[in-house]
Write a protein that holds these residues in place. Structure first.
Motif, short mmCIF file in Angstrom:
data_model
loop_
_atom_site.label_atom_id
_atom_site.label_comp_id
_atom_site.label_asym_id
_atom_site.label_seq_id
_atom_site.Cartn_x
_atom_site.Cartn_y
_atom_site.Cartn_z
N ASP A 169 0.80 -1.22 0.00
CA ASP A 169 0.00 0.00 0.00
C ASP A 169 0.84 1.28 0.00
O ASP A 169 0.29 2.38 0.02
N THR A 170 2.17 1.14 -0.04
CA THR A 170 3.03 2.32 0.06
C THR A 170 2.67 3.38 -0.97
O THR A 170 2.53 4.57 -0.64
N ASP A 171 2.51 2.97 -2.23
CA ASP A 171 2.25 3.96 -3.27
C ASP A 171 0.78 4.30 -3.41
O ASP A 171 0.44 5.30 -4.05
N LEU A 172 -0.10 3.53 -2.79
CA LEU A 172 -1.49 3.95 -2.69
C LEU A 172 -1.59 5.11 -1.71
O LEU A 172 -2.28 6.11 -1.96
N VAL A 173 -0.90 4.99 -0.57
CA VAL A 173 -0.89 6.07 0.41
C VAL A 173 -0.21 7.31 -0.18
O VAL A 173 -0.66 8.44 0.04
N SER A 191 -12.32 14.66 -9.13
CA SER A 191 -13.09 13.58 -9.74
C SER A 191 -12.59 13.23 -11.13
O SER A 191 -13.09 12.28 -11.75
N ARG A 192 -11.59 13.99 -11.61
CA ARG A 192 -11.06 13.75 -12.95
C ARG A 192 -9.53 13.61 -12.88
O ARG A 192 -8.79 14.55 -13.23
N VAL A 193 -9.10 12.47 -12.39
CA VAL A 193 -7.67 12.18 -12.24
C VAL A 193 -7.32 10.97 -13.11
O VAL A 193 -7.97 9.92 -13.02
N LEU A 194 -6.32 11.14 -13.96
CA LEU A 194 -5.83 10.05 -14.80
C LEU A 194 -4.50 9.56 -14.25
O LEU A 194 -3.57 10.35 -14.06
N GLY A 195 -4.41 8.27 -14.00
CA GLY A 195 -3.13 7.64 -13.69
C GLY A 195 -2.54 7.10 -14.97
O GLY A 195 -3.14 6.25 -15.64
N PHE A 196 -1.36 7.59 -15.36
CA PHE A 196 -0.74 7.25 -16.64
C PHE A 196 0.63 6.63 -16.32
O PHE A 196 1.54 7.32 -15.88
N GLY A 197 0.75 5.33 -16.53
CA GLY A 197 1.99 4.65 -16.19
C GLY A 197 2.67 4.04 -17.40
O GLY A 197 2.03 3.36 -18.21
N PHE A 198 3.97 4.31 -17.53
CA PHE A 198 4.77 3.74 -18.61
C PHE A 198 5.67 2.66 -18.04
O PHE A 198 6.31 2.83 -17.01
N ASN A 206 -2.19 -1.08 -12.56
CA ASN A 206 -3.12 -2.17 -12.27
C ASN A 206 -3.57 -2.12 -10.82
O ASN A 206 -4.76 -2.29 -10.52
N ARG A 207 -2.63 -1.89 -9.92
CA ARG A 207 -2.99 -1.82 -8.49
C ARG A 207 -3.72 -0.52 -8.16
O ARG A 207 -4.71 -0.52 -7.42
N LEU A 208 -3.22 0.60 -8.69
CA LEU A 208 -3.87 1.88 -8.42
C LEU A 208 -5.31 1.88 -8.93
O LEU A 208 -6.23 2.30 -8.23
N GLY A 209 -5.50 1.39 -10.16
CA GLY A 209 -6.84 1.34 -10.72
C GLY A 209 -7.75 0.43 -9.92
O GLY A 209 -8.94 0.73 -9.73
N LYS A 232 -11.16 -7.79 -5.38
CA LYS A 232 -11.76 -6.63 -4.72
C LYS A 232 -11.40 -5.35 -5.44
O LYS A 232 -10.99 -4.36 -4.83
N CYS A 233 -11.56 -5.36 -6.74
CA CYS A 233 -11.27 -4.18 -7.56
C CYS A 233 -12.52 -3.34 -7.79
O CYS A 233 -13.61 -3.89 -7.98
N GLY A 234 -12.32 -2.03 -7.83
CA GLY A 234 -13.35 -1.17 -8.36
C GLY A 234 -13.35 -1.24 -9.88
O GLY A 234 -12.51 -1.91 -10.49
N ARG A 235 -14.29 -0.57 -10.50
CA ARG A 235 -14.37 -0.54 -11.97
C ARG A 235 -14.07 0.87 -12.46
O ARG A 235 -14.51 1.85 -11.85
#
Length: 331
Positions: A169-173, A191-198, A206-209, A232-235
């Motif tokens: 959970d380190t990077d979730l926090v 309410s409009r945040v994009l996580g963009f990972g390269f 995958n974990r953040l989403g 236990k993922c959100g959509r």
């Protein structure tokens, strides 16, 4: 190493090369014990955005658990559309450095002519291996591909070699802390945040989403792979872009990420054409607000392009950086 492009003056990393911005990543994960770990963040008491109790065998979409407990159901969070930082005038926002209470750093780039009364969407850029936020920004420059319409953030991983915490959970926090600070200092639309990972950063998406769906509006997984157990993922809307000729993160790994998210978002395997110019396909039948878009970049890097070596194929081409923004903007 591919494409020698050194960036000097970065205190956190002794050297940065363009090839190292996500190069030589480990293979896609075939199994993981992650998922359902509890987060200390105030954003969610369970680490998944839901206050529902559930067993560790519960899966996304509310399937029954083997223990006989009620199925886990994702409860979408109610996210504000403005922030305390609105109305606070600021000068130019070009690489402004921030440090969280936990010592984590991120740098912020804002629109030219920043308007303190406009609640801007946020694009959070997650780098690959062997670099940091400023090193990633120095060549990716996503702020040039958001049509002057977003706050672009470059966080730095805590790992010694630029690794993100893919299982804990380190990077979730860290994400929670960043969003709180951004909301206090800038006028944003949370309410409009994009996580963009390269590359390696894409694995973290995958974990953040999964665990911050709703708090992050959508994620883009660029030339990367799937990771985690997706329990236990959100959509949420997921964009996967991948270069056919990428020899570092194989195209098959990108397809695996697409398929795993199609399951998590309760989509069918059937697809329809999306953006034809970017060779995109969209899964059908996804459960709202989830969606899955997969775009395959079949272009060939011309060895004659200045700054490119013939064997360097692990990147996100500029037209796909712009497309990622346009895809998000349209959500």
């Amino acid at each position: 190493m591919r494409r020698s492009f050194f960036v000097f003056g970065l205190s956190l990393v002794p050297f940065v090369t363009l090839a190292s911005c996500g190069g030589d990543d480990p293979p896609a994960q075939t199994s993981s014990s992650s998922g359902g770990a509890s987060s200390s963040s105030s954003a969610s008491s369970s680490g998944d955005g839901s206050s529902s109790s559930s067993s560790s065998s519960s899966t996304s979409g509310g399937s029954s658990s083997s223990s006989g407990e009620p199925p886990w159901v994702w409860d979408p969070p109610v996210v504000p559309k403005t922030s305390p930082g609105c109305g606070i005038a600021r000068g130019p926002i070009k690489g402004v450095k921030h440090t969280t209470a936990g010592g984590r750093q991120f740098h912020v780039w804002g629109p030219t002519g920043y308007d303190a009364n406009t609640n801007y969407p946020v694009v959070v850029m997650y780098h690959g291996w062997y670099t940091n936020g400023p090193g990633f920004q120095s060549w990716f420059e996503q702020e040039k591909f958001v049509e002057n319409g977003a706050i672009v953030v470059y966080p730095t991983a805590a790992g010694a070699n630029g690794e993100w915490d893919l299982d804990g959970d380190t990077d979730l926090v860290f994400f929670d802390d960043m969003m709180k600070m951004l909301g206090e200092d800038y006028c944003i639309d949370p309410s409009r945040v994009l996580g963009f990972g390269f590359s390696y950063g894409g694995k973290l998406m995958n974990r953040l989403g999964c665990k911050r769906a709703g708090w992050v509006k959508a994620v883009s997984i660029a030339d990367s792979s799937d990771w985690g157990d997706y329990k236990k993922c959100g959509r949420l809307p997921v964009l996967v872009t991948h270069r056919t000729e990428d020899s570092d993160e194989l195209i098959a790994w990108g397809r695996n990420a697409r398929d795993r998210w199609a399951t998590a978002n309760e989509c069918t395997n059937a697809t329809v054409d999306g953006d034809v110019a970017h060779n995109c396909k969209v899964n059908t039948g996804c459960k709202a607000p989830g969606s899955v878009t997969f775009c395959e970049d079949t272009s060939i890097i011309d060895p004659g392009i200045p700054g490119y070596s013939p064997d360097w194929k692990h990147t996100v081409m500029e037209n796909y950086r712009l497309y990622t923004w346009k895809w998000f903007k349209a959500l």
